[in-house]
Design a protein around this motif. Structure first.
Motif, short mmCIF file in Angstrom:
data_model
loop_
_atom_site.label_atom_id
_atom_site.label_comp_id
_atom_site.label_asym_id
_atom_site.label_seq_id
_atom_site.Cartn_x
_atom_site.Cartn_y
_atom_site.Cartn_z
N ALA A 161 30.55 -6.22 86.32
CA ALA A 161 30.00 -6.21 84.96
C ALA A 161 28.41 -6.31 85.00
CB ALA A 161 30.55 -7.50 84.24
N ASP A 162 28.01 -7.36 86.24
CA ASP A 162 26.54 -7.64 86.63
C ASP A 162 26.01 -6.42 86.88
OD1 ASP A 162 27.11 -10.12 85.64
OD2 ASP A 162 27.07 -10.93 87.55
N LEU A 165 26.91 -3.27 86.42
CA LEU A 165 26.81 -2.35 85.57
C LEU A 165 25.75 -2.67 84.37
CD1 LEU A 165 28.27 0.51 84.62
CD2 LEU A 165 30.01 -1.11 83.15
N ALA A 166 25.54 -3.69 84.02
CA ALA A 166 24.44 -4.30 83.30
C ALA A 166 23.21 -3.82 83.69
CB ALA A 166 24.49 -5.76 83.25
N HIS A 188 22.90 -0.03 83.34
CA HIS A 188 22.57 0.35 81.97
C HIS A 188 21.21 -0.01 81.88
CE1 HIS A 188 22.80 0.61 77.76
NE2 HIS A 188 22.30 -0.92 77.68
N THR A 210 27.78 2.92 79.33
CA THR A 210 27.72 1.66 80.66
C THR A 210 27.53 0.67 79.67
OG1 THR A 210 25.03 1.93 80.44
CG2 THR A 210 26.59 3.16 82.19
N SER A 211 26.91 0.56 78.66
CA SER A 211 26.84 -0.72 77.93
C SER A 211 28.16 -1.27 77.26
CB SER A 211 25.82 -0.90 76.65
OG SER A 211 25.63 -1.81 75.91
N GLU A 243 30.42 -2.56 80.25
CA GLU A 243 29.71 -3.77 80.74
C GLU A 243 30.24 -4.91 79.75
OE1 GLU A 243 27.55 -7.59 80.63
OE2 GLU A 243 27.27 -5.90 79.13
N LYS A 244 30.41 -4.76 78.48
CA LYS A 244 30.84 -5.66 77.66
C LYS A 244 32.24 -6.07 77.76
CE LYS A 244 27.33 -4.91 74.24
NZ LYS A 244 26.65 -4.20 73.13
N SER A 282 32.91 -7.85 80.94
CA SER A 282 32.56 -9.29 80.44
C SER A 282 33.72 -10.12 79.76
CB SER A 282 31.14 -9.43 79.74
OG SER A 282 30.13 -9.03 80.66
#
Length: 94
Positions: free
Chosen positions: A34-35, A37-38, A41, A64-65, A68-69, A72
């Protein structure tokens, strides 16, 4: 089909401890993804000139956003499972 013996509390606690260990490792992997990918993004969103970005690239940046969500949210769920397993192990020891 052979009958399975019931697990002793020690065997059960050992199984829970192993599940907790593996779940914590999975949680860390999901958090890292997630990190990462953030970051991807953020780079794509800020460094690509909007005027030259195709609609496919724009959708990929949006995706990508969203991913990431989702990662998370999955990480948060895994943490809750970890907490439950830890409580169960603590209760078994008491």
């Amino acid at each position: 089909m052979p009958k399975q013996k019931p697990l002793s509390s020690t065997q059960s606690a050992t199984g829970l401890a192993e599940a907790l260990k593996e779940n914590k490792e999975a949680t860390q992997a999901v958090e890292k993804a997630a990190d990462d990918l953030a970051v991807v993004h953020a780079v794509l969103d800020t460094n690509l000139p909007k005027a030259t970005v195709s609609s496919d690239v724009d959708r990929a940046v949006e995706q990508t956003s969203a991913l990431e969500k989702q990662l998370s949210a999955s990480s948060k769920k895994l943490k809750k499972v970890n907490e439950s397993l830890e409580r169960e192990l603590t209760d078994d020891k008491a």
